[in-house]
Design a protein around this motif. Structure first.
Motif, PDB file in Angstrom:
ATOM      1  N   PHE A  86       3.080   2.418  32.461  1.00 42.42           N
ATOM      2  CA  PHE A  86       2.828   1.114  31.846  1.00 42.42           C
ATOM      3  C   PHE A  86       2.006   0.204  32.764  1.00 42.42           C
ATOM      4  CE2 PHE A  86       6.829   2.125  29.399  1.00 42.42           C
ATOM      5  CZ  PHE A  86       6.204   2.243  28.166  1.00 42.42           C
ATOM      6  N   SER A  87       2.307   0.217  34.055  1.00 43.50           N
ATOM      7  CA  SER A  87       1.578  -0.655  34.970  1.00 43.50           C
ATOM      8  C   SER A  87       0.116  -0.258  35.072  1.00 43.50           C
ATOM      9  CB  SER A  87       2.231  -0.632  36.362  1.00 43.50           C
ATOM     10  OG  SER A  87       1.551  -1.506  37.245  1.00 43.50           O
ATOM     11  N   ASP A  88      -0.138   1.055  35.122  1.00 42.27           N
ATOM     12  CA  ASP A  88      -1.527   1.486  35.204  1.00 42.27           C
ATOM     13  C   ASP A  88      -2.274   1.176  33.914  1.00 42.27           C
ATOM     14  OD1 ASP A  88      -3.576   3.960  36.425  1.00 42.27           O
ATOM     15  OD2 ASP A  88      -2.353   2.750  37.754  1.00 42.27           O
TER      16      ASP A  88
ATOM     17  N   PRO B 154       1.850  -4.131  28.512  1.00 41.34           N
ATOM     18  CA  PRO B 154       2.340  -2.999  29.309  1.00 41.34           C
ATOM     19  C   PRO B 154       2.821  -3.417  30.698  1.00 41.34           C
ATOM     20  CG  PRO B 154      -0.050  -2.918  29.098  1.00 41.34           C
ATOM     21  CD  PRO B 154       0.423  -3.966  28.151  1.00 41.34           C
ATOM     22  N   GLY B 155       2.291  -4.511  31.238  1.00 41.39           N
ATOM     23  CA  GLY B 155       2.774  -5.000  32.528  1.00 41.39           C
ATOM     24  C   GLY B 155       4.246  -5.370  32.481  1.00 41.39           C
TER      25      GLY B 155
ATOM     26  N   THR C 199       1.917  -7.941  39.901  1.00 44.50           N
ATOM     27  CA  THR C 199       0.705  -7.228  39.475  1.00 44.50           C
ATOM     28  C   THR C 199       0.394  -7.472  38.005  1.00 44.50           C
ATOM     29  OG1 THR C 199       1.064  -5.489  41.121  1.00 44.50           O
ATOM     30  CG2 THR C 199      -0.399  -4.973  39.280  1.00 44.50           C
ATOM     31  N   GLY C 200       1.392  -7.309  37.147  1.00 44.98           N
ATOM     32  CA  GLY C 200       1.168  -7.486  35.719  1.00 44.98           C
ATOM     33  C   GLY C 200       0.723  -8.891  35.352  1.00 44.98           C
TER      34      GLY C 200
ATOM     35  N   ARG D 234       0.768  -4.940  44.104  1.00 45.48           N
ATOM     36  CA  ARG D 234       0.720  -3.483  44.314  1.00 45.48           C
ATOM     37  C   ARG D 234       1.121  -3.134  45.736  1.00 45.48           C
ATOM     38  NH1 ARG D 234      -4.598  -0.557  42.234  1.00 45.48           N
ATOM     39  NH2 ARG D 234      -3.188   1.218  42.480  1.00 45.48           N
ATOM     40  N   GLY D 235       0.652  -3.936  46.676  1.00 47.49           N
ATOM     41  CA  GLY D 235       0.996  -3.687  48.068  1.00 47.49           C
ATOM     42  C   GLY D 235       2.479  -3.839  48.334  1.00 47.49           C
ATOM     43  N   LEU D 236       3.103  -4.775  47.666  1.00 54.49           N
ATOM     44  CA  LEU D 236       4.529  -5.016  47.856  1.00 54.49           C
ATOM     45  C   LEU D 236       5.376  -3.865  47.329  1.00 54.49           C
ATOM     46  CD1 LEU D 236       6.608  -7.147  48.823  1.00 54.49           C
ATOM     47  CD2 LEU D 236       6.614  -8.033  46.487  1.00 54.49           C
TER      48      LEU D 236
END
Length: 399
Positions: free
Chosen positions: A24-26, A180-181, A92-93, A119-121
């Motif tokens: 979902f995130s991608d 999706p986020g 991110t989302g 994303r880094g977190l």
């Protein structure tokens, strides 16, 4: 007993939950990635787009990398990973969707950078939790499945952009990415559980001492990954190269649509290869598979971009090679790292690895974008190819 059950099958609830979250995130942030080149051309024009796209991609990757080196170590220190993962997916989302509201390239940079901080977190603690959830003999399958789910989301995203862009418009594509986020956050929150680390005797010695204490074999692996990262330009430049070479044949609008469709094809190849190469690496050497399919193939693809044939079939071939390389250099990189890292320092190791990757991505995106605009795309992609071949050699000779 719980630990034994947890690792008796590689496809457990944690692996499934993290796979769905990545799917979902991608799907969410790849919608914004597929739309970003066209969005940026509308903001700054076709001439300046490569340079600004390189700056945006490079700086956002750098910000993500800065956070990664600390988030992985923190997850080792507090022996908790799920909270950091959940917060990261949320950030991110949210900010990826806001990119469509930008009024200038600086605004796009701001939103994209905060999205990539999320994303880094999440990524180092997520990869550590994934490795903690399976036995070593299943690392390839677990990381391959996770990457395949991630890539499936990336397949749907550009396809959606391709069909939705004429009807919804570029800005609304960014806003739709919120849906999706949100689903990614729910998948992590409801499906995954912490793996207890309290029984592990090794205690943190402090940030820098923990990094120094990582295995020597892992340090050499970091060197090979850094060399590869210097040439591993952001995939948005791949999209832009295809668009610019095909534009004289088809016109800008059709070339832009073709490049997005090619990107979806690339992601299909990557999704198939993710699990296949991961499973293969549970039997054969991960190091050799990574050096050839990950690094060497990327170098060949870069040479193709340096000396392109202005035909659609040629770019189908290049995007095919890009998908193979991306699968190997993500799934196999993390599975091989899990082989090298002790469990109590796994978050720290993944944080350092992904920071090294991000530093290389920052430099490569900036350099390749700059060399493209200042000298020529041929010079830029030959530069990338040579570094890829060098990294393949380094990894192959690692003892």
């Amino acid at each position: 007993m719980e630990e034994k059950t947890k690792k008796s099958s590689w496809l457990n609830k944690n692996i499934l939950g993290m796979g769905l979250a990545s799917f979902f995130s991608d799907a969410s942030h790849e919608m914004t990635t597929a739309a970003l080149p066209t969005f940026l051309v509308n903001l700054v024009g076709n001439t300046l787009a490569p340079q600004f796209l390189g700056i945006i991609s490079g700086l956002s990757d750098a910000a993500s990398s800065f956070v990664k080196v600390f988030s992985g170590w923190i997850s080792d220190r507090i022996k908790k990973r799920k909270g950091l993962i959940t917060i990261g997916y949320t950030i991110t989302g949210f900010f990826a969707g806001l990119t469509g509201l930008a009024k200038s390239w600086v605004g796009a940079l701001f939103y994209r950078t905060f999205a990539w901080i999320g994303r880094g977190l999440r990524e180092p603690p997520r990869d550590a939790l994934l490795a903690d959830s399976v036995s070593p003999e299943y690392y390839g399958r677990a990381f391959g499945f996770h990457r395949a789910m991630d890539t499936l989301g990336a397949i749907l995203a550009p396809l959606f952009v391709f069909f939705a862009l004429p009807s919804f418009g570029i800005k609304n594509v960014f806003l739709i990415s919120f849906i999706p986020g949100i689903l990614a956050v729910l998948a992590i929150f409801f499906l995954t559980k912490e793996i207890s680390q309290r029984s592990r005797k090794q205690q943190s010695m402090g940030f820098w001492k923990d990094i120094i204490s990582l295995p020597k074999s892992f340090h050499f692996f970091l060197l090979a990954m850094f060399v590869f990262g210097l040439g591993n330009f952001n995939r948005t430049l791949l999209l832009l190269r295809a668009q610019q070479v095909l534009t004289p044949l088809t016109g800008l609008a059709i070339a832009g649509s073709f490049s997005i469709l090619l990107y979806a094809f690339r992601n299909i190849i990557q999704a198939i290869s993710d699990y296949f190469l991961g499973r293969l690496s549970d039997t054969f050497s991960r190091k050799i598979l990574l050096s050839f399919f990950g690094f060497f193939i990327f170098g060949v693809m870069s040479l193709g971009l340096a000396f392109p044939v202005p035909k659609l079939w040629f770019f189908i071939l290049l995007f095919f090679l890009s998908g193979i390389s991306a699968a190997a250099s993500t799934a196999l990189e993390k599975a091989y790292a899990a082989d090298l890292l002790p469990s109590p320092l796994r978050g720290t190791g993944y944080g350092v690895l992904q920071t090294i990757d991000g530093l290389g991505d920052f430099l490569s995106s900036f350099l390749v974008g700059f060399l493209w605009s200042a000298i020529s795309p041929t010079f830029a992609f030959v530069f990338a190819a040579l570094l890829s071949f060098g990294s393949a050699t380094l990894l192959f000779i690692q003892s």
